[in-house]
Enzyme design. Structure first.
Site, short mmCIF file in Angstrom:
data_model
loop_
_atom_site.label_atom_id
_atom_site.label_comp_id
_atom_site.label_asym_id
_atom_site.label_seq_id
_atom_site.Cartn_x
_atom_site.Cartn_y
_atom_site.Cartn_z
N GLN A 126 0.89 -1.16 0.00
CA GLN A 126 0.00 0.00 0.00
C GLN A 126 0.93 1.22 0.00
OE1 GLN A 126 -3.20 1.10 -0.29
NE2 GLN A 126 -2.22 3.09 -0.03
N CYS A 127 1.13 1.82 -1.17
CA CYS A 127 2.17 2.85 -1.30
C CYS A 127 1.68 4.28 -1.08
CB CYS A 127 2.86 2.74 -2.65
SG CYS A 127 3.94 1.29 -2.74
N GLN A 128 0.41 4.57 -1.37
CA GLN A 128 -0.06 5.93 -1.15
C GLN A 128 -0.06 6.21 0.36
OE1 GLN A 128 -4.04 6.87 -2.51
NE2 GLN A 128 -3.54 8.98 -2.93
N MET A 259 -8.13 0.92 -2.93
CA MET A 259 -6.98 1.66 -3.45
C MET A 259 -6.95 1.46 -4.96
SD MET A 259 -4.39 3.62 -2.85
CE MET A 259 -3.52 4.27 -4.29
N ASN A 261 -5.20 1.16 -7.55
CA ASN A 261 -4.00 0.78 -8.29
C ASN A 261 -4.37 0.47 -9.74
OD1 ASN A 261 -2.28 1.05 -5.99
ND2 ASN A 261 -3.20 -0.83 -5.20
N HIS A 284 -16.01 4.17 -6.73
CA HIS A 284 -15.03 5.19 -6.37
C HIS A 284 -13.66 4.86 -6.96
CE1 HIS A 284 -13.20 8.20 -3.62
NE2 HIS A 284 -12.18 7.37 -3.68
N GLU A 285 -13.19 3.65 -6.72
CA GLU A 285 -11.84 3.29 -7.20
C GLU A 285 -11.80 3.29 -8.72
OE1 GLU A 285 -9.98 3.72 -4.91
OE2 GLU A 285 -11.25 3.22 -3.19
N HIS A 288 -11.27 6.75 -10.07
CA HIS A 288 -9.88 7.23 -10.00
C HIS A 288 -9.09 6.90 -11.28
CE1 HIS A 288 -9.13 8.91 -6.05
NE2 HIS A 288 -9.60 7.86 -5.40
N ASP A 364 -0.26 10.86 6.25
CA ASP A 364 -1.15 9.91 6.95
C ASP A 364 -1.83 10.57 8.15
OD1 ASP A 364 -0.59 7.88 5.16
OD2 ASP A 364 0.92 6.94 6.42
N TYR A 372 -12.31 14.67 0.59
CA TYR A 372 -13.36 13.91 -0.09
C TYR A 372 -14.66 14.71 -0.14
CZ TYR A 372 -10.51 9.67 0.55
OH TYR A 372 -9.52 8.73 0.49
N ARG A 536 -9.48 -2.09 8.79
CA ARG A 536 -9.75 -0.90 7.99
C ARG A 536 -9.84 0.31 8.92
NH1 ARG A 536 -15.06 -0.17 4.07
NH2 ARG A 536 -14.60 1.95 3.38
N MET A 537 -9.01 1.32 8.64
CA MET A 537 -8.91 2.47 9.55
C MET A 537 -10.23 3.19 9.75
SD MET A 537 -5.28 4.29 9.03
CE MET A 537 -5.08 4.10 7.28
N LYS A 538 -11.06 3.22 8.70
CA LYS A 538 -12.34 3.89 8.79
C LYS A 538 -13.17 3.33 9.95
CE LYS A 538 -16.53 4.64 6.08
NZ LYS A 538 -17.31 4.19 4.92
N1 BES Z 1 -6.76 6.50 -2.68
C1 BES Z 1 -7.67 6.26 -1.62
C2 BES Z 1 -7.05 5.52 -0.47
C3 BES Z 1 -5.86 6.21 0.15
C4 BES Z 1 -5.82 7.58 0.31
C5 BES Z 1 -4.79 5.47 0.57
C6 BES Z 1 -4.70 8.19 0.88
C7 BES Z 1 -3.69 6.07 1.13
C8 BES Z 1 -3.64 7.45 1.28
C9 BES Z 1 -8.90 5.50 -2.10
O1 BES Z 1 -9.31 5.84 -3.39
C10 BES Z 1 -10.05 5.89 -1.22
O2 BES Z 1 -10.38 7.02 -1.22
N2 BES Z 1 -10.62 4.93 -0.51
C11 BES Z 1 -11.79 5.17 0.32
C12 BES Z 1 -13.02 4.67 -0.42
C13 BES Z 1 -14.26 5.46 -0.21
C14 BES Z 1 -14.13 6.94 -0.37
C15 BES Z 1 -15.39 4.93 -1.06
C16 BES Z 1 -11.58 4.42 1.62
O3 BES Z 1 -10.59 3.69 1.73
O4 BES Z 1 -12.36 4.56 2.53
ZN ZN Z 2 -10.22 7.76 -3.42
#
Ligand code: BES
Ligand code: ZN
Length: 585
Positions: A126-128, A259, A261, A284-285, A288, A364, A372, A536-538
């Site tokens: 997971q690079c971002q 993510m 990718n 969403h993905e 991107h 981070d 968003y 998952r952090m969320k």
């Molecule tokens: N690119 C992001 C995930 C991300 C952002 C990873 C910043 C590392 C650093 C991905 O597109 C994203 O936004 N994921 C959301 C999905 C949601 C908005 C539907 C997520 O992970 O919750």
């Molecule tokens: Zn996103």
């Protein structure tokens, strides 16, 4: 000379990277990758500063093997370690022979017990935003795009996947080497791979889903609509240029929902709700593939350009697939999460701007729903000002103009002023972009179903009133409960609707957070078991925060985290740790 990105040692007076040829061996026993990164630059005969983190560098040579001078700087807290290389005058390439550290921040190494199949280890990246440097030494800024080719050698019983076009697979003894090529220039944060016992199911002419065998059938059902999404997105934004759009379902510790990718979106298994109620993550993905992967943020300070546009397009796709009621509910849930994020940044209100200033700040730590959902509302305000047809034409011109480029917020604003001059008369652009909080004139989602939920306030709905509610309606209703909620309300809700057993994790967490704050005993139990199931952090962050906020459950938060942190991704563990530290203070 000048730094081009607050999160990179890259310097604009130096040669720029153009291409990477990467070969690495995956060693599960030592939890390291060993290999060579051959990097091509715009010119030779100069010094070049690369980003790295935790890498041990054995040698730097020309591709022909002639040693090149190099020096590793001191380790810095956010950036990592500068790797300075002196390129030969007659060859604009260098080959770095190196090994990753066992704690590489982009990598998660899982034991067989941590996977669904239980028999094989698993590795994913997971690079971002700035973790690519812990896997490959490079100029780790999205301003400096690369094409690449890669070869990964791993145990032959496993499948290696990479977010690029597959070239071939050759087996030799106990290992197999798989090769890929990425012909489009991408920002380094889109480098991605995974290695594990993985199986594929076809989803459509351009798509398949990869998952561990016990999950693959469920995953194929959940994502069956992917081709319709692709077609809708192409109608709105122009052709999909990446070839395939495959999906990889990761083990539960994946720290994000998804993510983007390229050619291979990574998804958390928590989206497998069994009712397609979380396919917005897939939309969403996919979005991107245009906003983010074609037109990319220049630095993490412009992150809203990636995410705000992507949420906007995600909801345009959902409007066609699920209808405008669904979009209004998504937008309402988004607004709730935005208000929570703004409240959470009380002591750091500068992080509620769309354009941020992140020198000395880890991306981070700055991550939130602001780019968003505030980004989404800003774009909605622009769309409302000029009308949908004009705004759609603007979106297409934006993508044509900036395809395969990275842009700053200032560059976006200049393009907007030139293309949609009337927007700046109707919309207070500086307030949106550089102001804190949410402009009072922000668009408000509205719909019939939303009004019915809003009119309930904190009242417990009757089963007739809640009959046929989608998970999203539950999420919005639960999100509007007062904080702290009353114990009677959460207990009555749990009795009538069994919310602490909800299958949709968004609903579950939307219930557990107010229930924990009200001291509902069943919620403490369920939160603890759920925290052991997902990474998952969320979900981790609000649950740990709610547990830590009450004196009665603070020690539960601490002991849970002590027990489980080894299962979480390092990025997630760091996020929870800093949240618990702040709760203690
Ligand atoms: N690119 C992001 C995930 C991300 C952002 C990873 C910043 C590392 C650093 C991905 O597109 C994203 O936004 N994921 C959301 C999905 C949601 C908005 C539907 C997520 O992970 O919750
Ligand atoms: Zn996103």
């Amino acid at each position: 000379m000048a730094r081009i990105d607050p999160h990179s040692f890259a310097d604009d007076a130096q040669p720029r990277q153009t291409h990477l040829a990467w070969a690495a061996r995956v060693n599960f026993a030592t939890r390291t990758l060993e290999g060579t990164a051959e990097i091509h630059f715009s010119r030779g005969g100069a010094e070049v500063d690369l980003d790295s983190r935790g890498l041990s560098v054995q040698a730097v040579t020309t591709p022909a093997g002639k040693p090149l001078p190099f020096a590793l700087g001191p380790e810095e807290p956010i950036l990592g370690t500068r790797l300075r290389i002196t390129l030969a005058a007659d060859d604009p390439r260098c080959a770095v022979h190196y090994r990753t550290g066992p704690e590489a921040s982009a990598l998660q190494w899982l034991t067989p017990e941590q996977t669904a199949g239980g028999r094989h280890p698993f590795l994913y990246s997971q690079c971002q935003a700035i973790h690519a440097r812990s896997v490959v030494p490079l100029q780790d800024s999205p301003r400096l795009r690369i094409t690449y080719q890669a070869a990964l050698t791993a145990p032959r019983e496993l499948r290696a996947l990479m977010a690029a076009s597959a070239v071939d697979r050759t087996e030799s003894g106990a290992t197999a080497t798989e090769r890929w090529a990425m012909e489009h220039p991408i920002p380094p944060y889109l480098l991605a791979f995974a290695v594990g016992a993985l199986e594929a199911r076809e989803l459509g002419p351009r798509s398949c889903v990869w998952a561990e065998p016990p999950l693959v059938t469920r995953a194929a059902w959940e994502f069956a609509e992917v081709d319709r999404m692709l077609t809708q997105a192409e109608g709105l934004l122009g052709p999909y240029v990446w070839g395939r759009f495959d999906v990889l379902v990761l083990p539960p510790s994946f720290p994000y929902g998804g993510m983007e990718n390229p050619t291979l979106t990574f998804l958390t298994p928590t989206v497998l709700a069994g009712d397609r109620s979380l396919v917005n993550v897939l939309a969403h993905e996919l979005s991107h593939s245009w906003t983010g992967n074609l037109a990319s943020n220049a630095t993490a300070e412009d992150f809203w350009l990636n995410e705000g546009f992507t949420v906007f397009i995600e909801r345009r796709i959902l409007a066609v697939l699920e209808g405008t009621e669904s979009v209004a509910l998504h937008a309402a849930a988004g607004r709730q999460s935005l208000d929570d994020a703004v409240a959470g940044f009380r002591d750091r209100p500068a992080l509620t701007r769309l354009r941020t200033h992140l020198a000395g700040i880890d991306p981070d730590d700055a991550y939130s729903q602001v780019p968003y959902e505030k980004g989404y509302l800003f774009l909605r305000a622009l769309e409302d000002a000029v009308g949908t047809p004009r705004f759609d034409a603007f979106l297409r011109r934006y993508l044509q103009t900036f395809a395969f480029q990275s842009l700053t917020t200032a560059e976006f604003l200049a393009f907007l002023a030139a293309e949609l001059p009337e927007a700046s008369r109707a919309v207070d652009i500086p307030a949106w972009v550089d102001g804190e909080g949410i402009p009072p004139s922000a668009p408000r989602p509205a719909s019939a179903r939303l009004e019915r939920i809003r009119s309930l306030g904190a009242r417990v709905p009757s089963s007739a009133e809640a009959a046929g509610w989608t998970p999203l309606e539950w999420q919005v209703y639960l999100g509007q409960l007062p904080r702290p909620a009353s114990r009677e309300t959460v207990e009555a809700l749990d009795r009538a609707f069994r919310l602490s057993a909800a299958r949709n994790p968004d609903v579950l967490v939307a219930f557990l957070v107010p229930a924990l704050s009200a001291g509902h005993a069943a919620a403490v139990e369920r939160a603890q078991s759920f925290l052991a199931e997902v990474g998952r952090m969320k979900y981790l962050k609000p649950l740990y925060a709610a547990l830590a906020a009450r004196p009665e459950t603070r020690s539960v938060a601490e002991s849970c985290f002590e027990r489980l942190r080894g299962r979480y991704h390092v990025i997630a563990a760091a996020g929870v740790e800093s949240l618990l530290r702040r709760a203690r203070a």
